[in-house]
Scaffold this motif. Structure first.
Motif, mmCIF file in Angstrom:
data_model
loop_
_atom_site.group_PDB
_atom_site.id
_atom_site.type_symbol
_atom_site.label_atom_id
_atom_site.label_comp_id
_atom_site.label_asym_id
_atom_site.label_seq_id
_atom_site.Cartn_x
_atom_site.Cartn_y
_atom_site.Cartn_z
ATOM 1 N N GLU A 184 0.832 -1.199 0.000
ATOM 2 C CA GLU A 184 0.000 0.000 0.000
ATOM 3 C C GLU A 184 0.872 1.257 0.000
ATOM 4 N N ILE A 185 1.874 1.307 0.853
ATOM 5 C CA ILE A 185 2.760 2.473 0.932
ATOM 6 C C ILE A 185 3.512 2.668 -0.379
ATOM 7 N N VAL A 186 4.056 1.601 -0.929
ATOM 8 C CA VAL A 186 4.792 1.699 -2.191
ATOM 9 C C VAL A 186 3.854 2.146 -3.314
ATOM 10 N N THR A 187 2.649 1.628 -3.335
ATOM 11 C CA THR A 187 1.686 2.007 -4.367
ATOM 12 C C THR A 187 1.345 3.487 -4.270
ATOM 13 N N TYR A 188 1.102 3.981 -3.084
ATOM 14 C CA TYR A 188 0.837 5.410 -2.915
ATOM 15 C C TYR A 188 2.019 6.237 -3.419
ATOM 16 N N PHE A 189 3.233 5.795 -3.104
ATOM 17 C CA PHE A 189 4.428 6.502 -3.553
ATOM 18 C C PHE A 189 4.525 6.499 -5.082
ATOM 19 N N VAL A 190 4.308 5.336 -5.669
ATOM 20 C CA VAL A 190 4.400 5.195 -7.128
ATOM 21 C C VAL A 190 3.382 6.092 -7.834
ATOM 22 N N TYR A 191 2.217 6.218 -7.254
ATOM 23 C CA TYR A 191 1.169 7.021 -7.886
ATOM 24 C C TYR A 191 1.224 8.493 -7.482
ATOM 25 N N GLY A 192 2.339 8.920 -6.871
ATOM 26 C CA GLY A 192 2.589 10.334 -6.711
ATOM 27 C C GLY A 192 2.428 10.955 -5.343
ATOM 28 N N MET A 193 2.045 10.190 -4.333
ATOM 29 C CA MET A 193 1.953 10.770 -2.996
ATOM 30 C C MET A 193 3.348 10.956 -2.415
ATOM 31 N N THR A 194 3.542 12.029 -1.685
ATOM 32 C CA THR A 194 4.818 12.261 -1.025
ATOM 33 C C THR A 194 4.899 11.395 0.241
ATOM 34 N N CYS A 195 6.096 11.226 0.745
ATOM 35 C CA CYS A 195 6.272 10.469 1.988
ATOM 36 C C CYS A 195 5.487 11.130 3.118
ATOM 37 N N LYS A 196 5.493 12.437 3.148
ATOM 38 C CA LYS A 196 4.765 13.175 4.180
ATOM 39 C C LYS A 196 3.262 12.912 4.080
ATOM 40 N N ASP A 197 2.727 12.925 2.854
ATOM 41 C CA ASP A 197 1.294 12.666 2.660
ATOM 42 C C ASP A 197 0.927 11.226 3.013
ATOM 43 N N ILE A 198 1.791 10.302 2.640
ATOM 44 C CA ILE A 198 1.546 8.891 2.964
ATOM 45 C C ILE A 198 1.538 8.705 4.479
ATOM 46 N N ALA A 199 2.510 9.312 5.135
ATOM 47 C CA ALA A 199 2.600 9.205 6.595
ATOM 48 C C ALA A 199 1.330 9.745 7.245
ATOM 49 N N TYR A 200 0.870 10.879 6.793
ATOM 50 C CA TYR A 200 -0.352 11.477 7.347
ATOM 51 C C TYR A 200 -1.550 10.557 7.106
ATOM 52 N N HIS A 201 -1.679 10.067 5.887
ATOM 53 C CA HIS A 201 -2.801 9.185 5.518
ATOM 54 C C HIS A 201 -2.798 7.890 6.328
ATOM 55 N N LYS A 202 -1.616 7.314 6.541
ATOM 56 C CA LYS A 202 -1.504 6.035 7.245
ATOM 57 C C LYS A 202 -1.431 6.199 8.757
ATOM 58 N N GLY A 203 -1.233 7.433 9.221
ATOM 59 C CA GLY A 203 -1.128 7.664 10.659
ATOM 60 C C GLY A 203 0.180 7.173 11.246
ATOM 61 N N VAL A 204 1.239 7.267 10.446
ATOM 62 C CA VAL A 204 2.572 6.853 10.893
ATOM 63 C C VAL A 204 3.547 8.004 10.677
ATOM 64 N N SER A 205 4.771 7.827 11.114
ATOM 65 C CA SER A 205 5.772 8.873 10.946
ATOM 66 C C SER A 205 6.351 8.849 9.532
ATOM 67 N N HIS A 206 6.908 9.975 9.149
ATOM 68 C CA HIS A 206 7.596 10.089 7.866
ATOM 69 C C HIS A 206 8.747 9.088 7.809
ATOM 70 N N GLN A 207 9.403 8.889 8.939
ATOM 71 C CA GLN A 207 10.522 7.944 9.012
ATOM 72 C C GLN A 207 10.058 6.504 8.753
ATOM 73 N N ALA A 208 8.859 6.175 9.240
ATOM 74 C CA ALA A 208 8.327 4.824 9.010
ATOM 75 C C ALA A 208 8.074 4.592 7.525
ATOM 76 N N VAL A 209 7.548 5.587 6.853
ATOM 77 C CA VAL A 209 7.310 5.471 5.408
ATOM 78 C C VAL A 209 8.638 5.343 4.674
ATOM 79 N N SER A 210 9.606 6.163 5.035
ATOM 80 C CA SER A 210 10.931 6.095 4.409
ATOM 81 C C SER A 210 11.563 4.725 4.620
#
Length: 87
Positions: free
Chosen positions: A25-51
């Motif tokens: 899910e995280i990789v798919t969001y990234f591939v389709y253009g979401m930033t790490c910050k946006d993914i983190a906010y959407h998933k309720g996790v830290s930017h570091q967790a997404v990275s």
């Protein structure tokens, strides 16, 4: 809220069998253009967790640069569509 279609998610599980649903899910969001910050906010996790997830994905598929994730993702998905066994 962004939701991945369950049918598409089922296909992604076959394309990336070694990757957990959360990571797909995280990789798919990234591939389709979401930033790490946006993914983190959407998933309720830290930017570091997404990275970390993106780094682990790169390591798993021997990808040397994060910007290559999109290409690897697209190629694997396309190859799966053409090579999957007939049902």
């Amino acid at each position: 809220m962004v939701i991945i279609d369950p049918i598409f998610m089922e296909e992604l599980r076959k394309v990336f069998p070694r990757v957990s649903d959360n990571k797909i899910e995280i990789v798919t969001y990234f591939v389709y253009g979401m930033t790490c910050k946006d993914i983190a906010y959407h998933k309720g996790v830290s930017h570091q967790a997404v990275s970390k997830v993106l780094r682990e994905f790169c390591e798993m598929y021997n990808i040397s640069k994060l910007d290559m994730v999109k290409a690897v993702y697209a190629v694997r998905l396309e190859l799966y569509k053409h090579l999957k066994p007939a049902m």
